[in-house]
Design a protein around this motif. Sequence first.
Motif, mmCIF file in Angstrom:
data_model
loop_
_atom_site.group_PDB
_atom_site.id
_atom_site.type_symbol
_atom_site.label_atom_id
_atom_site.label_comp_id
_atom_site.label_asym_id
_atom_site.label_seq_id
_atom_site.Cartn_x
_atom_site.Cartn_y
_atom_site.Cartn_z
ATOM 1 N N SER A 60 51.155 38.099 39.566
ATOM 2 C CA SER A 60 50.790 37.131 39.434
ATOM 3 C C SER A 60 50.101 35.394 38.270
ATOM 4 C CB SER A 60 50.528 36.089 40.696
ATOM 5 O OG SER A 60 51.122 36.571 41.804
ATOM 6 N N THR A 80 43.511 41.661 37.421
ATOM 7 C CA THR A 80 42.969 43.387 36.761
ATOM 8 C C THR A 80 45.127 43.013 35.648
ATOM 9 O OG1 THR A 80 43.486 43.943 38.445
ATOM 10 C CG2 THR A 80 41.412 44.747 37.535
ATOM 11 N N ALA A 105 36.919 38.685 32.335
ATOM 12 C CA ALA A 105 36.430 39.683 32.360
ATOM 13 C C ALA A 105 36.999 40.232 33.108
ATOM 14 C CB ALA A 105 35.462 38.875 33.329
ATOM 15 N N PHE A 108 32.790 40.833 36.333
ATOM 16 C CA PHE A 108 31.824 39.744 36.872
ATOM 17 C C PHE A 108 30.259 40.341 37.063
ATOM 18 C CE2 PHE A 108 36.146 37.103 37.679
ATOM 19 C CZ PHE A 108 35.954 36.390 36.305
HETATM 20 N N1 NDP Z 1 36.958 41.082 37.733
HETATM 21 C C1 NDP Z 1 36.073 41.320 38.444
HETATM 22 O O1 NDP Z 1 35.144 41.103 38.838
HETATM 23 C C2 NDP Z 1 37.017 41.376 39.455
HETATM 24 C C3 NDP Z 1 38.048 41.444 39.822
HETATM 25 N N2 NDP Z 1 38.705 41.799 40.834
HETATM 26 C C4 NDP Z 1 40.381 41.567 40.784
HETATM 27 O O2 NDP Z 1 40.839 39.960 41.225
HETATM 28 C C5 NDP Z 1 41.774 40.875 41.320
HETATM 29 C C6 NDP Z 1 42.330 40.345 43.513
HETATM 30 O O3 NDP Z 1 41.455 41.315 43.908
HETATM 31 P P1 NDP Z 1 41.110 40.999 45.691
HETATM 32 O O4 NDP Z 1 40.703 39.915 46.111
HETATM 33 O O5 NDP Z 1 40.206 42.621 46.155
HETATM 34 O O6 NDP Z 1 43.006 41.453 45.941
HETATM 35 P P2 NDP Z 1 43.572 40.297 47.217
HETATM 36 O O7 NDP Z 1 44.776 41.415 47.280
HETATM 37 O O8 NDP Z 1 42.218 40.274 48.527
HETATM 38 O O9 NDP Z 1 43.307 38.994 46.847
HETATM 39 C C7 NDP Z 1 44.708 38.433 46.029
HETATM 40 C C8 NDP Z 1 44.717 37.088 46.605
HETATM 41 O O10 NDP Z 1 45.843 36.797 45.609
HETATM 42 C C9 NDP Z 1 46.753 35.923 46.250
HETATM 43 N N3 NDP Z 1 47.745 35.485 45.960
HETATM 44 C C10 NDP Z 1 48.643 36.345 44.828
HETATM 45 N N4 NDP Z 1 49.334 36.003 44.025
HETATM 46 C C11 NDP Z 1 48.840 34.491 44.076
HETATM 47 C C12 NDP Z 1 49.503 33.434 43.113
HETATM 48 N N5 NDP Z 1 50.567 33.064 42.699
HETATM 49 N N6 NDP Z 1 49.236 32.168 43.226
HETATM 50 C C13 NDP Z 1 48.056 32.431 44.301
HETATM 51 N N7 NDP Z 1 47.487 33.162 45.485
HETATM 52 C C14 NDP Z 1 48.200 33.901 44.850
HETATM 53 C C15 NDP Z 1 47.089 37.123 47.309
HETATM 54 O O11 NDP Z 1 47.808 36.800 48.314
HETATM 55 P P3 NDP Z 1 49.142 37.541 49.591
HETATM 56 O O12 NDP Z 1 47.578 38.065 50.030
HETATM 57 O O13 NDP Z 1 49.327 35.993 50.583
HETATM 58 O O14 NDP Z 1 49.452 37.915 48.417
HETATM 59 C C16 NDP Z 1 45.438 36.886 47.914
HETATM 60 O O15 NDP Z 1 45.317 35.806 49.256
HETATM 61 C C17 NDP Z 1 42.247 42.164 41.751
HETATM 62 O O16 NDP Z 1 43.046 42.257 40.260
HETATM 63 C C18 NDP Z 1 41.521 42.401 41.531
HETATM 64 O O17 NDP Z 1 41.087 44.140 40.820
HETATM 65 C C19 NDP Z 1 37.737 41.732 41.914
HETATM 66 C C20 NDP Z 1 37.235 42.146 41.707
HETATM 67 C C21 NDP Z 1 35.851 41.566 41.005
#
Ligand code: NDP
Length: 250
Positions: A60, A80, A105, A108
């Motif tokens: 996304s 990522t 990042a 973070f």
């Molecule tokens: N840089 C950092 O420090 C960190 C990075 N991350 C990264 O962040 C990302 C998310 O991780 P995490 O929170 O664990 O994952 P999750 O699956 O818990 O969260 C992702 C969310 O994004 C939603 N989503 C997907 N596509 C869209 C869109 N087009 N518009 C709006 N919302 C959307 C998903 O919905 P649905 O569930 O319906 O698919 C879900 O609620 C990963 O890539 C992870 O590696 C995580 C922690 C720290």
Amino acid sequence: MSKLRVAVVGARGRIGSEAVRAVEAAEDMELVAALGRGDRLETLVEAGAQVAVELTTPASVMGNLDFCVRHGIHAVVGTTGWTEDRLAQLGASLDASPETGVLIAPNFSIGAVLTMAFAQRAARYFESVEVIELHHPNKADAPSGTATRTAQLIAAARAEAGLGPQPDATVTALDGARGADVDGVPVHSVRLRGLLAHQEVLLGDEGETLTIRHDSLHHSSFMPGVLLGVRRVVAAPGLTFGLEHFLDLG
Ligand SMILES: NC(=O)C1=CN([C@@H]2O[C@H](COP(=O)(O)OP(=O)(O)OC[C@H]3O[C@@H](n4cnc5c(N)ncnc54)[C@H](OP(=O)(O)O)[C@@H]3O)[C@@H](O)[C@H]2O)C=CC1
Ligand SMILES: O=C(O)C1=N[C@H](C(=O)O)C[C@H](O)C1
């Protein structure tokens, strides 16, 4: 002083929901939108968002960033899946909107940023190095973005120091036994219930080893970095890759 108008995209996810709480609690920010999958990106414009915090999925993120950059909305990205091709594509969008800033990042948390910096610094002094990242089993990607970035930084430091390939006499191995090869650095991914986000960098030379380990024990560990990114990205046009560029690491 007017508050920064901040939106979170991916607001119902594990880190996104924590970011919503952190932005709401920040005195200098106003949460103007919290979007989940299926919500209209136009909401960001209607709500007057200045900065979007992007925490969704590799599938996304490109579309979301394209929208933000085209509309002059700065972005702080934790998602990522970054490759050279993706970075070039984002760079082209930013060229057409030169006042917009995007921070990507890989991690973070301050401890993870320091781990990467320490590993990069130590790399030139050790013949061998391997990275082990350990995460919760709901994580979609492997290796982690942090481990990939750590290995790239180590590989660049080794190349700069004139180090050759690592010693490894393995002749036969089961598939995956030696991990993924990231620019010549083996990266091993563990997925284990009970864990959140952890990383070890193992460095070795004749008669000694050095282990650098970091543990994120709660998603709150990422929030100071998210908020710092939001505050700084509005005055940092173009692409910034890595939170270290907004920190004084000495
Ligand atoms: N840089 C950092 O420090 C960190 C990075 N991350 C990264 O962040 C990302 C998310 O991780 P995490 O929170 O664990 O994952 P999750 O699956 O818990 O969260 C992702 C969310 O994004 C939603 N989503 C997907 N596509 C869209 C869109 N087009 N518009 C709006 N919302 C959307 C998903 O919905 P649905 O569930 O319906 O698919 C879900 O609620 C990963 O890539 C992870 O590696 C995580 C922690 C720290
Ligand atoms: O998915 C996670 O949880 C995390 N993802 C990022 C990564 O892939 O490096 C940052 C941190 O490790 C948590």
